[in-house]
Design an enzyme around this catalytic site. Structure first.
Site, PDB file in Angstrom:
ATOM      1  N   ASP A   1       0.828  -1.209   0.000  1.00  0.00           N
ATOM      2  CA  ASP A   1       0.000   0.000   0.000  1.00  0.00           C
ATOM      3  C   ASP A   1       0.863   1.259   0.000  1.00  0.00           C
ATOM      4  O   ASP A   1       1.329   1.706   1.044  1.00  0.00           O
ATOM      5  CB  ASP A   1      -0.918  -0.006   1.236  1.00  0.00           C
ATOM      6  CG  ASP A   1      -1.867   1.193   1.260  1.00  0.00           C
ATOM      7  OD1 ASP A   1      -1.953   1.905   0.226  1.00  0.00           O
ATOM      8  OD2 ASP A   1      -2.520   1.405   2.293  1.00  0.00           O
TER       9      ASP A   1
ATOM     10  N   LYS B   1       1.578   7.992   0.194  1.00  0.00           N
ATOM     11  CA  LYS B   1       1.992   8.076   1.597  1.00  0.00           C
ATOM     12  C   LYS B   1       3.356   8.749   1.695  1.00  0.00           C
ATOM     13  O   LYS B   1       4.093   8.808   0.711  1.00  0.00           O
ATOM     14  CB  LYS B   1       2.111   6.655   2.191  1.00  0.00           C
ATOM     15  CG  LYS B   1       0.794   5.979   2.459  1.00  0.00           C
ATOM     16  CD  LYS B   1       1.028   4.596   3.073  1.00  0.00           C
ATOM     17  CE  LYS B   1      -0.269   3.858   3.315  1.00  0.00           C
ATOM     18  NZ  LYS B   1      -1.118   4.446   4.345  1.00  0.00           N
TER      19      LYS B   1
ATOM     20  N   ASP C   1      -5.737   6.428  -0.735  1.00  0.00           N
ATOM     21  CA  ASP C   1      -5.095   5.652   0.331  1.00  0.00           C
ATOM     22  C   ASP C   1      -6.123   4.942   1.211  1.00  0.00           C
ATOM     23  O   ASP C   1      -5.779   4.059   1.987  1.00  0.00           O
ATOM     24  CB  ASP C   1      -4.200   6.571   1.170  1.00  0.00           C
ATOM     25  CG  ASP C   1      -3.190   5.809   2.008  1.00  0.00           C
ATOM     26  OD1 ASP C   1      -3.053   4.590   1.798  1.00  0.00           O
ATOM     27  OD2 ASP C   1      -2.544   6.439   2.868  1.00  0.00           O
TER      28      ASP C   1
ATOM     29  N   GLU D   1      -8.019   2.610   0.535  1.00  0.00           N
ATOM     30  CA  GLU D   1      -8.297   1.595  -0.487  1.00  0.00           C
ATOM     31  C   GLU D   1      -8.811   0.285   0.091  1.00  0.00           C
ATOM     32  O   GLU D   1      -9.513  -0.459  -0.579  1.00  0.00           O
ATOM     33  CB  GLU D   1      -7.023   1.337  -1.321  1.00  0.00           C
ATOM     34  CG  GLU D   1      -6.033   0.331  -0.726  1.00  0.00           C
ATOM     35  CD  GLU D   1      -5.458   0.727   0.629  1.00  0.00           C
ATOM     36  OE1 GLU D   1      -5.446   1.927   0.936  1.00  0.00           O
ATOM     37  OE2 GLU D   1      -5.036  -0.173   1.391  1.00  0.00           O
TER      38      GLU D   1
ATOM     39  N   ARG E   1     -11.030  -0.413   2.313  1.00  0.00           N
ATOM     40  CA  ARG E   1     -12.498  -0.512   2.380  1.00  0.00           C
ATOM     41  C   ARG E   1     -13.107  -0.760   0.999  1.00  0.00           C
ATOM     42  O   ARG E   1     -14.168  -1.373   0.890  1.00  0.00           O
ATOM     43  CB  ARG E   1     -13.076   0.755   3.034  1.00  0.00           C
ATOM     44  CG  ARG E   1     -12.778   2.033   2.299  1.00  0.00           C
ATOM     45  CD  ARG E   1     -12.971   3.265   3.154  1.00  0.00           C
ATOM     46  NE  ARG E   1     -11.872   3.479   4.106  1.00  0.00           N
ATOM     47  CZ  ARG E   1     -11.831   4.440   5.017  1.00  0.00           C
ATOM     48  NH1 ARG E   1     -12.820   5.297   5.123  1.00  0.00           N
ATOM     49  NH2 ARG E   1     -10.800   4.561   5.818  1.00  0.00           N
TER      50      ARG E   1
HETATM   51  N1  BES Z   1      -3.216   0.377   5.220  1.00  0.00           N
HETATM   52  C1  BES Z   1      -3.594   1.661   5.688  1.00  0.00           C
HETATM   53  C2  BES Z   1      -3.875   1.690   7.183  1.00  0.00           C
HETATM   54  C3  BES Z   1      -2.670   1.609   8.084  1.00  0.00           C
HETATM   55  C4  BES Z   1      -2.032   2.755   8.493  1.00  0.00           C
HETATM   56  C5  BES Z   1      -2.245   0.407   8.555  1.00  0.00           C
HETATM   57  C6  BES Z   1      -0.960   2.683   9.349  1.00  0.00           C
HETATM   58  C7  BES Z   1      -1.171   0.332   9.424  1.00  0.00           C
HETATM   59  C8  BES Z   1      -0.526   1.463   9.815  1.00  0.00           C
HETATM   60  C9  BES Z   1      -4.876   2.118   4.989  1.00  0.00           C
HETATM   61  O1  BES Z   1      -5.037   1.684   3.692  1.00  0.00           O
HETATM   62  C10 BES Z   1      -4.830   3.605   4.966  1.00  0.00           C
HETATM   63  O2  BES Z   1      -3.936   4.138   4.404  1.00  0.00           O
HETATM   64  N2  BES Z   1      -5.790   4.238   5.614  1.00  0.00           N
HETATM   65  C11 BES Z   1      -5.835   5.635   5.700  1.00  0.00           C
HETATM   66  C12 BES Z   1      -7.258   6.066   5.576  1.00  0.00           C
HETATM   67  C13 BES Z   1      -7.455   7.543   5.475  1.00  0.00           C
HETATM   68  C14 BES Z   1      -6.923   8.061   4.179  1.00  0.00           C
HETATM   69  C15 BES Z   1      -8.922   7.847   5.589  1.00  0.00           C
HETATM   70  C16 BES Z   1      -5.255   6.061   7.046  1.00  0.00           C
HETATM   71  O3  BES Z   1      -5.515   5.408   8.034  1.00  0.00           O
HETATM   72  O4  BES Z   1      -4.513   7.033   7.078  1.00  0.00           O
HETATM   73 ZN    ZN Z   2      -4.072  -0.148   3.215  1.00  0.00          ZN
HETATM   74 ZN    ZN Z   3      -4.083   2.932   2.283  1.00  0.00          ZN
END
Ligand code: BES
Ligand code: ZN
Ligand code: ZN
Length: 499
Positions: free
Chosen positions: A269, A276, A347, A349, A351
């Site tokens: 990711d 990111k 990001d 993604e 869901r």
């Molecule tokens: N895979 C990440 C969530 C994540 C973040 C897992 C840190 C482990 C450590 C997920 O896909 C993500 O990036 N979520 C975003 C959502 C936001 C953009 C609403 C997040 O949590 O920042």
């Molecule tokens: Zn993710």
């Molecule tokens: Zn993500």
């Protein structure tokens, strides 16, 4: 290899003989079941070196003539004085494994403390689990450490009396299965993104299906297109690798309810166009840990063949990368089942791929319960830190069962609410939903998004973003920065205790 044995400890001449002791009340030395070992403990106690505290290890080198002990080393492991529980034995197992590895001890013999009032089956189960999880290492790519690699625990004997043999065998069998499942998850997670690809998930599923008699089907991109799985297709469109939807079915052949398991199999990711930050991005190869947990649990389910429940597993697998063909903020996609989603942050993604799998799974399999596991939100780390998995559910009974399973597995969860009010944050100007709900309650709005795709099926969602790696330091989590292997054991426990 862990075996149950009724051979006397005095006959063991291997590398390490292990006794367990409880911390005594008042100023008394811990009590050991062996009289001669007791002398050594008393001596150490006088020096203040052996109190029997939790995970305390006292190493003794017996003189060659030391009566009754032919083992090269004696290890006295403390169990503390609090009420005994499963986690205590798991941690004791982990502590023994680490000591053994540090000392390059290959043959161990543990005298199971049957005198304690705790079921022998559970003692041996949790000791085995802790021993296996605690001796885990990932050295595959350390080509210059050949010598270190060869150090491993080769044989562990667990001594119990004849009367306890049956219980101990049963316990060890369960413990080995669960411990290995944790290792399987860690192995998949430790593989880099260029090795653990969506295809790797598909290959693994094929392998365990062949071994355990599961039905395996890999849904390819073309079928996803026919079925209009816009979430999985959308997320994968920035990657050169095609997405896979891995389907594994365990069937009892009886008229029993179906449990649907869904795991996020995001093999890397990057965030996509909503890229990111560079720092720590390498950890995002672990974004497939939910999918790995579901796969590893299926492997054990196939082996144990529970009779009261059919289990279907779905793992939507893809990468999330930026490219000229990637999803862009503002794009609108249509999920399986027809709901439209405005993708305001690429990001978020997880869901999107889970929504397709959940909607498809609920429609196709009419499950009595659905459990999904996903490294879904950074917000769960803000809320719960790295010690508990976030649990969100639309059904109290299922939530209670998952909480209980996590407790038994030593993988604690904490329930967060789901409620109408949060839906407001997912309203889009142009589509049925948007994929982000703002800063407030990020874990809850993510789950609220998923809830839109499960209909009325009882459903529980495990957000393991805080626990899949950087998890609580424990003796049986040898590298707490690395993957913990979380959730597979909770799922196994859930199925073992089904109704
Ligand atoms: N895979 C990440 C969530 C994540 C973040 C897992 C840190 C482990 C450590 C997920 O896909 C993500 O990036 N979520 C975003 C959502 C936001 C953009 C609403 C997040 O949590 O920042
Ligand atoms: Zn993710
Ligand atoms: Zn993500």
């Amino acid at each position: 290899m862990i075996v149950v044995s009724n051979k006397k400890a005095s006959q063991f001449s291997g590398d390490m003989l292990v006794y367990f002791v409880r911390q005594s009340e008042k100023k008394r030395a811990p009590v050991c079941s062996d009289k001669l070992v007791q002398e050594r403990i008393d001596h150490a106690f006088e020096l203040g070196d052996c109190l029997g505290k939790k995970e305390e290890c006292l190493l003794i080198y017996p003189e060659r003539v030391f009566d009754g002990v032919r083992a090269k080393r004696l290890l006295i492991v403390g169990l503390g004085k609090d009420e005994l529980n499963r986690e205590l034995f798991r941690r004791a197992g982990g502590a023994i494994a680490r000591k053994a590895l540090a000392l390059k001890a290959e043959k161990l013999f543990l005298v199971v403390p049957e005198e304690l009032s705790f079921p022998v089956a559970e003692m041996t189960e949790c000791l085995s689990e802790g021993l296996i999880l605690g001796s885990y290492r990932f050295r595959k790519y350390k080509k210059e450490e050949e010598e270190e690699k060869s150090v491993e625990i080769k044989r562990i004997g667990l001594y119990v009396s004849d009367a306890s043999m049956v219980h101990a065998r049963k316990g060890v069998k369960r413990g080995i299965a669960a411990g290995n499942a944790g290792g399987v998850v860690r192995d998949m997670a430790n593989e880099p993104g260029n090795v653990w690809t969506p295809q790797a998930f598909a290959d693994f599923a094929g392998k365990i299906a062949g071994e355990g008699g599961l039905v395996c089907r890999i849904m390819e991109k073309e079928e996803m297109q026919q079925l209009k799985m816009g979430g999985l297709l959308g997320v994968s469109q920035g990657s050169a690798l095609p997405p896979k939807l891995v389907v594994l079915e365990y069937r009892t052949g009886k008229n029993v309810p179906t449990l649907l398991l869904v795991g996020k199999g995001l093999t890397f990711d990057s965030g996509g166009i909503s890229l990111k930050a560079g720092e720590g991005m390498g950890d995002m190869k672990y974004d497939m840990c939910g999918g790995a947990a579901v796969m590893a649990a299926m492997q054990v389910i196939a082996e144990e063949k529970p009779g009261r429940v059919d289990v279907v597993a779905l793992v939507p697998a893809t990468e999330n990368l930026p490219s000229s063909s990637a999803l862009k903020p503002g794009d609108i996609i249509t999920q399986y089942g027809g709901k439209t989603v405005e993708v305001l942050n690429t990001d978020a993604e997880g869901r999107l791929i889970l929504a397709d799998a959940l909607a498809y799974g609920v429609e196709q399999y009419k499950p009595a319960a659905v459990v999904d596991v996903a490294t879904l939100t950074g917000a769960v780390i803000v809320g719960l830190g790295h010690h508990r998995t976030g649990l969100l559910a639309n059904n109290d009974e299922l939530a209670e069962n998952v909480l209980a399973a996590g407790e038994r597995a030593g993988e604690p969860l904490w329930r967060l609410p789901l409620a109408e009010e949060y839906k407001e944050q997912l309203k889009s100007q142009v589509a049925d939903l948007k994929n982000i709900g703002g800063k407030a309650g990020g874990t809850i709005t993510a789950a609220t998004f998923l809830q839109e795709f499960v209909g009325t099926a009882p459903w529980a969602h495990l957000d393991i973003a805080g626990t899949a790696w950087n998890y609580t330091e424990k003796s049986y989590i040898p590298n707490s920065k690395g993957p913990s292997g979380i959730a597979a054991r909770t799922l196994i426990e859930l199925v073992r205790n089904w109704r």
